[in-house]
Design an enzyme around this catalytic site. Sequence first.
Site, short mmCIF file in Angstrom:
data_model
loop_
_atom_site.label_atom_id
_atom_site.label_comp_id
_atom_site.label_asym_id
_atom_site.label_seq_id
_atom_site.Cartn_x
_atom_site.Cartn_y
_atom_site.Cartn_z
CB THR A 197 -16.35 7.20 -4.10
OG1 THR A 197 -16.55 7.27 -2.70
CG2 THR A 197 -17.69 7.35 -4.82
CE LYS A 254 -9.13 0.49 1.88
NZ LYS A 254 -9.41 -0.16 0.61
CE LYS A 288 -7.50 -3.39 2.46
NZ LYS A 288 -6.43 -3.78 1.56
#
Length: 317
Positions: free
Chosen positions: A77, A106, A205
């Site tokens: 999602t 993430k 990230k």
Amino acid sequence: MKLAIMGAGAVGSSVAELAAEYDHEVVALADSNSAAVDAAGLTVESALERKQADGIVGDDDPQDALDSEYDVLVEATPTTLDDAQPGFGHVRTALERDRHVVLANKGPVAERYADVRALESESGGSVLFEATVGGAMPVLSTIDGFGADNITAARGVLNGTANFILSRMAAEGLDYEHVLAEAQDLGVAEADPTFDVEGIDAALKCVILANVLAQGEREFTLDDADIEGISDLPGSALDLAHEDGQTIRLIGEVTDDGVRVGPRLVAEHSAVAPTGTRNIVQFETKHAGRLNVSGRGAGGPETATAVLADVDRLPPL
Ligand code: HSE
């Protein structure tokens, strides 16, 4: 393995399409308001055709997908910040049922890393999340193989959309809005493209990298990152850089000083100036100099390969 896939966007759909090629079976596929569930294995093509035609993947409810009999919950999602919901709740549900989780989202590992690890430690299932950093590139598995203790820093280009925009602006003299629309057409931009151009996606990230490199000794969230995006960067800055044999890239850094993301001058044609949607991560190692991992850092099938590689790494339940 039997997969339940939460999220039917570019990545979730690609995981569903490629699963059979990797010898896995999709028993549930859900988007935000519908699901297709079949314990005997879905006909993925029909579910995706239905999404195209009617905007729903099937007649079931997303909760039915969470309740289905799967081995691995694939959480794809859209990334959300702070409490990382609904993705975090999906992770919790799966782990409390002693099932594995593979994340493309993430949010849970950037914003609630310690919570995810705590749930995992109480579960018979494991959590893997290679797809959250650098799409198809084996970034986290490189850390795993090399040993986090032997890596002192990581730096690189970690957003394909921003890199595409910067390299197109520099090469073609195109304006920012025009190039962003092109990146969205390619299917690499986030659902909310401000995440890409404001540096948030690259920072997420880097935060995940920082969490993995810290090995539980410290937890990082987006609040720990110093972030500057590219939305205010004038085209003239790229022209000026070019006169000196340089260009500008959105660079993320994980060092002893913390997590930083921002536009930086880099040498044209250097490793940290990839073109298009390509990404690169450079690891600084203790005894072996610099290690580069580069490739396609965004895109549905590209990111799905990282998800499916993680599924292949999981032990049987
Ligand atoms: N939107 C991201 C990018 C891909 O452009 O790199 C997923 O993180």
